[in-house]
Design a protein around this motif. Structure first.
Motif, PDB file in Angstrom:
ATOM      1  N   LEU A   1      25.302  78.892 -49.572  1.00 59.65           N
ATOM      2  CA  LEU A   1      23.965  79.300 -49.571  1.00 59.65           C
ATOM      3  C   LEU A   1      24.098  79.893 -51.796  1.00 59.65           C
ATOM      4  O   LEU A   1      23.241  79.862 -52.550  1.00 59.65           O
ATOM      5  N   ALA A   2      24.515  81.757 -51.681  1.00 61.71           N
ATOM      6  CA  ALA A   2      24.219  82.126 -52.736  1.00 61.71           C
ATOM      7  C   ALA A   2      24.626  80.808 -53.858  1.00 61.71           C
ATOM      8  O   ALA A   2      23.968  80.836 -55.128  1.00 61.71           O
ATOM      9  N   ALA A   3      25.910  80.384 -54.257  1.00 61.50           N
ATOM     10  CA  ALA A   3      26.184  79.464 -54.909  1.00 61.50           C
ATOM     11  C   ALA A   3      25.589  78.291 -55.221  1.00 61.50           C
ATOM     12  O   ALA A   3      25.007  78.318 -56.091  1.00 61.50           O
ATOM     13  N   ARG A   4      24.571  77.876 -54.895  1.00 60.45           N
ATOM     14  CA  ARG A   4      23.641  76.420 -54.032  1.00 60.45           C
ATOM     15  C   ARG A   4      22.536  76.701 -54.821  1.00 60.45           C
ATOM     16  O   ARG A   4      21.547  76.360 -55.596  1.00 60.45           O
ATOM     17  N   GLU A   5      22.064  78.038 -54.780  1.00 57.81           N
ATOM     18  CA  GLU A   5      20.961  78.532 -54.827  1.00 57.81           C
ATOM     19  C   GLU A   5      21.475  79.885 -56.823  1.00 57.81           C
ATOM     20  O   GLU A   5      20.107  80.317 -57.406  1.00 57.81           O
ATOM     21  N   ARG A   6      22.395  79.937 -57.003  1.00 57.14           N
ATOM     22  CA  ARG A   6      22.388  80.654 -58.490  1.00 57.14           C
ATOM     23  C   ARG A   6      22.014  81.731 -57.924  1.00 57.14           C
ATOM     24  O   ARG A   6      21.701  82.263 -58.943  1.00 57.14           O
ATOM     25  N   ILE A   7      22.260  82.469 -57.279  1.00 59.37           N
ATOM     26  CA  ILE A   7      21.533  83.920 -56.700  1.00 59.37           C
ATOM     27  C   ILE A   7      23.316  84.915 -56.627  1.00 59.37           C
ATOM     28  O   ILE A   7      24.941  83.836 -55.825  1.00 59.37           O
ATOM     29  N   GLN A   8      23.258  86.192 -56.050  1.00 56.51           N
ATOM     30  CA  GLN A   8      24.093  87.054 -55.881  1.00 56.51           C
ATOM     31  C   GLN A   8      24.721  86.622 -54.575  1.00 56.51           C
ATOM     32  O   GLN A   8      24.071  86.951 -54.093  1.00 56.51           O
ATOM     33  N   ARG A   9      25.576  87.403 -53.580  1.00 55.57           N
ATOM     34  CA  ARG A   9      25.986  86.879 -52.356  1.00 55.57           C
ATOM     35  C   ARG A   9      25.007  88.561 -51.608  1.00 55.57           C
ATOM     36  O   ARG A   9      24.755  87.989 -50.724  1.00 55.57           O
ATOM     37  N   PRO A  10      24.755  89.084 -52.559  1.00 52.87           N
ATOM     38  CA  PRO A  10      24.356  90.171 -52.005  1.00 52.87           C
ATOM     39  C   PRO A  10      22.521  89.896 -51.576  1.00 52.87           C
ATOM     40  O   PRO A  10      22.285  89.394 -50.411  1.00 52.87           O
ATOM     41  N   THR A  11      22.272  88.973 -52.492  1.00 53.66           N
ATOM     42  CA  THR A  11      20.834  88.406 -53.116  1.00 53.66           C
ATOM     43  C   THR A  11      20.860  87.161 -51.644  1.00 53.66           C
ATOM     44  O   THR A  11      19.881  87.831 -50.773  1.00 53.66           O
ATOM     45  N   ALA A  12      21.894  86.573 -51.212  1.00 54.58           N
ATOM     46  CA  ALA A  12      21.705  85.879 -50.784  1.00 54.58           C
ATOM     47  C   ALA A  12      21.868  86.357 -48.736  1.00 54.58           C
ATOM     48  O   ALA A  12      21.084  85.662 -48.084  1.00 54.58           O
ATOM     49  N   THR A  13      22.474  87.577 -48.643  1.00 51.05           N
ATOM     50  CA  THR A  13      22.907  88.213 -47.621  1.00 51.05           C
ATOM     51  C   THR A  13      21.571  88.424 -47.224  1.00 51.05           C
ATOM     52  O   THR A  13      20.944  88.310 -45.936  1.00 51.05           O
ATOM     53  N   ARG A  14      20.739  89.056 -47.969  1.00 47.39           N
ATOM     54  CA  ARG A  14      19.329  90.004 -47.502  1.00 47.39           C
ATOM     55  C   ARG A  14      18.198  88.319 -47.266  1.00 47.39           C
ATOM     56  O   ARG A  14      16.891  88.541 -46.667  1.00 47.39           O
ATOM     57  N   VAL A  15      18.362  87.440 -47.843  1.00 47.85           N
ATOM     58  CA  VAL A  15      17.482  86.320 -48.144  1.00 47.85           C
ATOM     59  C   VAL A  15      17.533  85.932 -46.685  1.00 47.85           C
ATOM     60  O   VAL A  15      16.335  85.071 -45.630  1.00 47.85           O
ATOM     61  N   VAL A  16      18.914  85.677 -46.463  1.00 46.30           N
ATOM     62  CA  VAL A  16      19.396  84.825 -44.283  1.00 46.30           C
ATOM     63  C   VAL A  16      18.419  85.411 -43.741  1.00 46.30           C
ATOM     64  O   VAL A  16      18.129  85.819 -42.451  1.00 46.30           O
ATOM     65  N   ALA A  17      18.739  87.024 -43.506  1.00 43.93           N
ATOM     66  CA  ALA A  17      18.315  88.180 -43.033  1.00 43.93           C
ATOM     67  C   ALA A  17      16.738  87.959 -42.553  1.00 43.93           C
ATOM     68  O   ALA A  17      16.398  87.444 -41.387  1.00 43.93           O
ATOM     69  N   ARG A  18      16.160  87.898 -44.103  1.00 46.66           N
ATOM     70  CA  ARG A  18      14.564  87.420 -43.431  1.00 46.66           C
ATOM     71  C   ARG A  18      13.731  86.420 -43.575  1.00 46.66           C
ATOM     72  O   ARG A  18      13.405  86.371 -41.787  1.00 46.66           O
ATOM     73  N   LEU A  19      15.034  85.091 -43.780  1.00 41.49           N
ATOM     74  CA  LEU A  19      14.211  83.857 -42.697  1.00 41.49           C
ATOM     75  C   LEU A  19      14.622  83.452 -41.050  1.00 41.49           C
ATOM     76  O   LEU A  19      14.267  83.436 -40.778  1.00 41.49           O
ATOM     77  N   ALA A  20      16.336  84.952 -41.140  1.00 44.18           N
ATOM     78  CA  ALA A  20      16.234  85.265 -39.670  1.00 44.18           C
ATOM     79  C   ALA A  20      14.994  85.798 -38.786  1.00 44.18           C
ATOM     80  O   ALA A  20      14.617  85.465 -37.962  1.00 44.18           O
ATOM     81  N   ASP A  21      14.920  86.669 -39.320  1.00 39.40           N
ATOM     82  CA  ASP A  21      13.724  87.540 -39.401  1.00 39.40           C
ATOM     83  C   ASP A  21      11.916  86.758 -38.601  1.00 39.40           C
ATOM     84  O   ASP A  21      11.340  86.537 -37.953  1.00 39.40           O
ATOM     85  N   GLU A  22      11.687  85.905 -39.065  1.00 47.33           N
ATOM     86  CA  GLU A  22      11.119  85.105 -39.858  1.00 47.33           C
ATOM     87  C   GLU A  22      11.568  83.519 -38.864  1.00 47.33           C
ATOM     88  O   GLU A  22      10.543  83.092 -38.074  1.00 47.33           O
ATOM     89  N   GLY A  23      12.338  83.933 -37.795  1.00 43.02           N
ATOM     90  CA  GLY A  23      12.876  83.204 -36.964  1.00 43.02           C
ATOM     91  C   GLY A  23      12.928  81.364 -37.843  1.00 43.02           C
ATOM     92  O   GLY A  23      13.243  80.731 -36.840  1.00 43.02           O
ATOM     93  N   LEU A  24      13.505  81.452 -38.583  1.00 46.20           N
ATOM     94  CA  LEU A  24      12.906  80.160 -39.719  1.00 46.20           C
ATOM     95  C   LEU A  24      14.886  79.753 -39.776  1.00 46.20           C
ATOM     96  O   LEU A  24      15.707  78.258 -40.135  1.00 46.20           O
ATOM     97  N   VAL A  25      15.887  80.627 -39.703  1.00 47.82           N
ATOM     98  CA  VAL A  25      17.145  80.122 -39.701  1.00 47.82           C
ATOM     99  C   VAL A  25      18.137  81.088 -38.927  1.00 47.82           C
ATOM    100  O   VAL A  25      17.632  81.587 -38.097  1.00 47.82           O
ATOM    101  N   GLU A  26      19.855  80.250 -38.405  1.00 47.86           N
ATOM    102  CA  GLU A  26      19.727  81.110 -37.192  1.00 47.86           C
ATOM    103  C   GLU A  26      21.241  80.906 -37.592  1.00 47.86           C
ATOM    104  O   GLU A  26      22.057  80.327 -38.226  1.00 47.86           O
ATOM    105  N   ARG A  27      22.396  82.316 -37.407  1.00 44.77           N
ATOM    106  CA  ARG A  27      22.667  82.175 -37.553  1.00 44.77           C
ATOM    107  C   ARG A  27      24.414  82.405 -36.330  1.00 44.77           C
ATOM    108  O   ARG A  27      24.092  82.896 -35.762  1.00 44.77           O
ATOM    109  N   THR A  28      25.826  81.276 -37.012  1.00 47.74           N
ATOM    110  CA  THR A  28      26.675  81.345 -36.065  1.00 47.74           C
ATOM    111  C   THR A  28      28.169  81.741 -36.154  1.00 47.74           C
ATOM    112  O   THR A  28      28.050  81.175 -37.916  1.00 47.74           O
ATOM    113  N   PRO A  29      29.262  81.944 -35.213  1.00 44.88           N
ATOM    114  CA  PRO A  29      30.031  82.542 -36.149  1.00 44.88           C
ATOM    115  C   PRO A  29      30.736  80.747 -36.768  1.00 44.88           C
ATOM    116  O   PRO A  29      31.050  80.007 -36.379  1.00 44.88           O
TER     117      PRO A  29
END
Length: 141
Positions: free
Chosen positions: A54-82
């Protein structure tokens, strides 16, 4: 085309594209920021994916992508699986709520543009159709 004319056209196009994007975001009527919406669209279109992808596709830093994913997960818009390939990472996927939200946003934006296009005469609509194709080719290079 002379350099000055080319630069003037570049400025005009840049401003018009920025204003159009801003207006479409406003018409979408979402509480998500533009960066969250863009990331969610990327996950929907190309996922499941790791936060690094995601970071590579969005051209953002990996820590930023982690925060984005966490926010989207909190909103129920993404799910994380191993990640079956790498137990230290997770795969991010769009939820059904994300698909519904993005469909709604796209429908609103399309309706806004369609209504504006309806006000134009056939010649102007044809010019915009040509311009859209030209912009696509130009940006694909």
């Amino acid at each position: 085309m002379q350099t000055t004319a080319r630069t003037d056209l570049a400025v005009q196009l840049r401003l018009t594209i920025v204003r159009t994007a801003r207006r479409l975001r406003q018409e979408a009527g979402t509480d998500l920021s533009p960066s969250l919406t863009a990331a969610l669209s990327t996950v929907e279109r190309h996922g499941p994916m790791t936060p690094s992808e995601l970071a590579a596709r969005e051209r953002i830093q990996r820590p930023t992508a982690t925060r984005v994913v966490a926010r989207l997960a909190d909103e129920g818009l993404v799910e994380r699986t191993p990640d079956p390939q790498d137990g230290r990472s997770a795969l991010v996927s769009a939820t059904p709520a994300a698909h519904a939200l993005l469909d709604e946003l796209r429908t609103r934006k399309t309706a806004f543009l369609a209504e504006r296009l309806e006000r134009l005469d056939a010649e102007d609509r044809a010019a915009l159709e040509r311009a859209a194709g030209i912009l696509e080719r130009m940006l694909a290079e």
